[in-house]
Design a protein around this motif. Structure first.
Motif, PDB file in Angstrom:
ATOM      1  N   UNK A   1      68.746  46.613 -14.260  1.00  0.00           N
ATOM      2  CA  UNK A   1      69.458  45.795 -13.273  1.00  0.00           C
ATOM      3  C   UNK A   1      69.236  46.273 -11.840  1.00  0.00           C
ATOM      4  N   UNK A   2      68.581  47.415 -11.682  1.00  0.00           N
ATOM      5  CA  UNK A   2      68.298  47.905 -10.316  1.00  0.00           C
ATOM      6  C   UNK A   2      66.811  47.787  -9.978  1.00  0.00           C
ATOM      7  N   UNK A   3      66.052  47.189 -10.909  1.00  0.00           N
ATOM      8  CA  UNK A   3      64.598  47.107 -10.733  1.00  0.00           C
ATOM      9  C   UNK A   3      64.211  45.625 -10.675  1.00  0.00           C
ATOM     10  N   UNK A   4      63.224  45.288  -9.852  1.00  0.00           N
ATOM     11  CA  UNK A   4      62.723  43.905  -9.832  1.00  0.00           C
ATOM     12  C   UNK A   4      61.242  43.867 -10.199  1.00  0.00           C
ATOM     13  N   UNK A   5      60.855  42.813 -10.911  1.00  0.00           N
ATOM     14  CA  UNK A   5      59.443  42.613 -11.248  1.00  0.00           C
ATOM     15  C   UNK A   5      58.663  42.208 -10.009  1.00  0.00           C
ATOM     16  N   UNK A   6      59.225  41.298  -9.225  1.00  0.00           N
ATOM     17  CA  UNK A   6      58.653  40.924  -7.916  1.00  0.00           C
ATOM     18  C   UNK A   6      59.810  40.750  -6.930  1.00  0.00           C
ATOM     19  N   UNK A   7      59.649  41.354  -5.753  1.00  0.00           N
ATOM     20  CA  UNK A   7      60.661  41.267  -4.691  1.00  0.00           C
ATOM     21  C   UNK A   7      60.773  39.837  -4.173  1.00  0.00           C
ATOM     22  N   UNK A   8      61.928  39.511  -3.586  1.00  0.00           N
ATOM     23  CA  UNK A   8      62.110  38.164  -3.035  1.00  0.00           C
ATOM     24  C   UNK A   8      61.017  37.820  -2.029  1.00  0.00           C
ATOM     25  N   UNK A   9      60.466  36.627  -2.169  1.00  0.00           N
ATOM     26  CA  UNK A   9      59.395  36.182  -1.271  1.00  0.00           C
ATOM     27  C   UNK A   9      59.251  34.673  -1.405  1.00  0.00           C
ATOM     28  N   UNK A  10      58.575  34.061  -0.431  1.00  0.00           N
ATOM     29  CA  UNK A  10      58.108  32.690  -0.630  1.00  0.00           C
ATOM     30  C   UNK A  10      56.591  32.790  -0.748  1.00  0.00           C
ATOM     31  N   UNK A  11      55.954  31.759  -1.308  1.00  0.00           N
ATOM     32  CA  UNK A  11      54.499  31.816  -1.499  1.00  0.00           C
ATOM     33  C   UNK A  11      53.798  31.235  -0.275  1.00  0.00           C
ATOM     34  N   UNK A  12      52.687  31.838   0.070  1.00  0.00           N
ATOM     35  CA  UNK A  12      51.922  31.388   1.249  1.00  0.00           C
ATOM     36  C   UNK A  12      51.202  30.044   1.000  1.00  0.00           C
ATOM     37  N   UNK A  13      51.159  29.598  -0.236  1.00  0.00           N
ATOM     38  CA  UNK A  13      50.324  28.444  -0.648  1.00  0.00           C
ATOM     39  C   UNK A  13      50.771  27.089  -0.084  1.00  0.00           C
ATOM     40  N   UNK A  14      50.020  26.032  -0.454  1.00  0.00           N
ATOM     41  CA  UNK A  14      50.517  24.658  -0.311  1.00  0.00           C
ATOM     42  C   UNK A  14      51.448  24.406  -1.499  1.00  0.00           C
ATOM     43  N   UNK A  15      50.885  24.644  -2.698  1.00  0.00           N
ATOM     44  CA  UNK A  15      51.627  24.416  -3.939  1.00  0.00           C
ATOM     45  C   UNK A  15      51.241  25.533  -4.909  1.00  0.00           C
ATOM     46  N   UNK A  16      52.227  26.120  -5.571  1.00  0.00           N
ATOM     47  CA  UNK A  16      51.963  27.141  -6.593  1.00  0.00           C
ATOM     48  C   UNK A  16      52.374  26.576  -7.946  1.00  0.00           C
ATOM     49  N   UNK A  17      51.541  26.800  -8.963  1.00  0.00           N
ATOM     50  CA  UNK A  17      51.870  26.378 -10.329  1.00  0.00           C
ATOM     51  C   UNK A  17      51.943  27.626 -11.197  1.00  0.00           C
ATOM     52  N   UNK A  18      53.084  27.851 -11.811  1.00  0.00           N
ATOM     53  CA  UNK A  18      53.283  29.072 -12.597  1.00  0.00           C
ATOM     54  C   UNK A  18      53.446  28.729 -14.075  1.00  0.00           C
ATOM     55  N   UNK A  19      52.731  29.476 -14.908  1.00  0.00           N
ATOM     56  CA  UNK A  19      52.885  29.332 -16.353  1.00  0.00           C
ATOM     57  C   UNK A  19      53.527  30.618 -16.891  1.00  0.00           C
ATOM     58  N   UNK A  20      54.703  30.453 -17.498  1.00  0.00           N
ATOM     59  CA  UNK A  20      55.399  31.613 -18.080  1.00  0.00           C
ATOM     60  C   UNK A  20      54.924  31.710 -19.523  1.00  0.00           C
ATOM     61  N   UNK A  21      53.810  32.400 -19.720  1.00  0.00           N
ATOM     62  CA  UNK A  21      53.060  32.179 -20.949  1.00  0.00           C
ATOM     63  C   UNK A  21      53.614  32.810 -22.213  1.00  0.00           C
ATOM     64  N   UNK A  22      54.528  33.771 -22.097  1.00  0.00           N
ATOM     65  CA  UNK A  22      55.143  34.219 -23.349  1.00  0.00           C
ATOM     66  C   UNK A  22      56.639  33.864 -23.398  1.00  0.00           C
ATOM     67  N   UNK A  23      57.029  32.894 -22.573  1.00  0.00           N
ATOM     68  CA  UNK A  23      58.375  32.296 -22.633  1.00  0.00           C
ATOM     69  C   UNK A  23      59.518  33.285 -22.405  1.00  0.00           C
TER      70      UNK A  23
END
Ligand SMILES: O=C(O)CCC(=O)C(=O)O
Ligand SMILES: [Fe+2]
Length: 363
Positions: free
Chosen positions: A229-251
């Motif tokens: 609960x004190x660790x993050x996988x990725x820190x808060x951010x917005x993406x620099x892209x036009x559009x980002x598509x993310x696949x959460x591949x192991x659900x």
């Protein structure tokens, strides 16, 4: 003087300091104490409110857009209106009926899982070189003192094909390059369909070179049994892209988006990709569509894998608010070269909406 005419130059602006491999650190279970992972521990924040996970139809679930209905003239109008409100009100949505063949997804999943399970030395054959971000490794580390993100990633520029630099593309497993190629093309197709309708919704002519570049960030988040609960996988951010598509591949869940000052968890959808508005789309629309801050939490028991596909304008293009959208309003953002913005964003710690801070005109 710039003498090198290689494709590397286009994407090697970003840099990062080398840090430990997180998967290797996490594998040493006996040694895994809060002290051993202290570079990953964040100070507690009073404003860290997380909205409880809701059912599928809750007003706190991100909208699900049906690409099949968008492409069918009979249902286009209703679904395009849903897409418009998803872009205006959420900045995040899931897209189903994308028609990416199951074999493309399965090959990609199998090969990426295979790659992440290789011994570290094998993976490092495709590691980042100093001063570049492509390849296997970590990113956004600018100081010895910053809190680190609990993940490793394989980062590759995949489109347009002539911008590819093949050295960091893994050759183990042998089918991996082909799987990446097919996945990348399918994602370009889905992005092209979505962007064409987004442009129609905005009433603008968006040239296709505003989304011709693609980079894939394939991320491995190990389980974090200590102080998760004190660790993050990725820190808060917005993406620099036009559009980002993310696949959460192991659900495995973990993605959270910031909405009305609270974090809303995104529930992985077995048949959908997560789509989000990036900073360049915010700039072009003069803030009509906004990129949204997001982060990834870690799971104490389960590893998580995802693939983010960032779609960007050509690197030597200048991007600013579109005059058709600005109309009589004031421009809120500067017009900047894409590579100039990328250099700033890719060389420092992920921290909120950094592109916006850089590009926003203070009037
Ligand atoms: O892993 C995820 O779900 C999202 C990752 C992300 O935000 C990114 O790669 O920019
Ligand atoms: Fe992101």
């Amino acid at each position: 003087m710039e003498t090198k005419q290689s494709t590397e130059g286009k994407w090697s602006h970003g840099k990062t300091m080398p840090v430990k491999n997180v998967q290797a650190l996490a594998a040493d279970a006996a040694e895994l104490t809060e002290e051993a992972i202290k570079r990953y521990i964040r100070p507690a924040r009073a404003d860290d409110v997380v909205v409880a996970a809701h059912g599928d139809n809750s007003s706190q679930s991100i909208p699900v857009i049906d690409l099949g209905r968008l492409l069918d003239p009979r249902s286009y109008q209703l679904e395009a209106a849903r897409l418009r409100s998803a872009c205006e009100e959420w900045g995040f949505f899931q897209v189903k009926n994308h028609e990416i063949p199951d074999t493309v997804l399965e090959n990609m999943r199998n090969d990426l899982e295979h790659f992440f399970r290789l011994p570290l030395d094998e993976k490092n054959r495709f590691g980042q070189l100093p001063g570049d971000l492509q390849g296997y490794g970590q990113a956004f580390v600018e100081s010895e003192h910053q809190t680190l993100d609990w993940c490793d990633r394989l980062y590759l520029v995949t489109q347009p094909p002539h911008d590819r630099e093949m050295r960091p593309w893994p050759t183990t497993p042998v089918s991996f390059r082909e799987s990446i190629e097919s996945y990348s093309s399918e994602l370009m197709r889905v992005t092209g369909s979505l962007m064409a309708i987004i442009a129609r919704n905005l009433g603008v002519d968006l040239p296709s070179d505003t989304y011709v570049s693609q980079a894939l960030r394939m991320t491995y988040y190990p389980a974090c049994p200590v102080a998760h609960d004190k660790v993050l996988g990725i820190s808060p951010h917005s993406d620099i892209s036009m559009l980002t598509l993310v696949w959460e591949l192991n659900m495995v869940g973990g993605l959270q988006i910031k909405r009305q000052d609270a974090w809303v968890p995104v529930k992985p959808h077995p048949k959908a990709l997560v789509v989000n508005v990036g900073d360049f789309l915010e700039i072009m629309t003069n803030g009509k569509y906004q990129s949204i801050e997001h982060r990834v939490t870690v799971n104490p028991h389960k590893e998580r894998m995802s693939i983010s596909a960032f779609h960007l304008p050509k690197f030597d293009m200048s991007v600013g608010p579109l005059s058709e959208i600005v109309g009589a309003e004031l421009k809120k953002y500067k017009t900047l070269r894409v590579d100039e913005v990328a250099k700033v964003v890719f060389s420092s710690k992920l921290d909120g909406k950094k592109t916006k801070d850089y590009a926003m005109l203070r009037v």
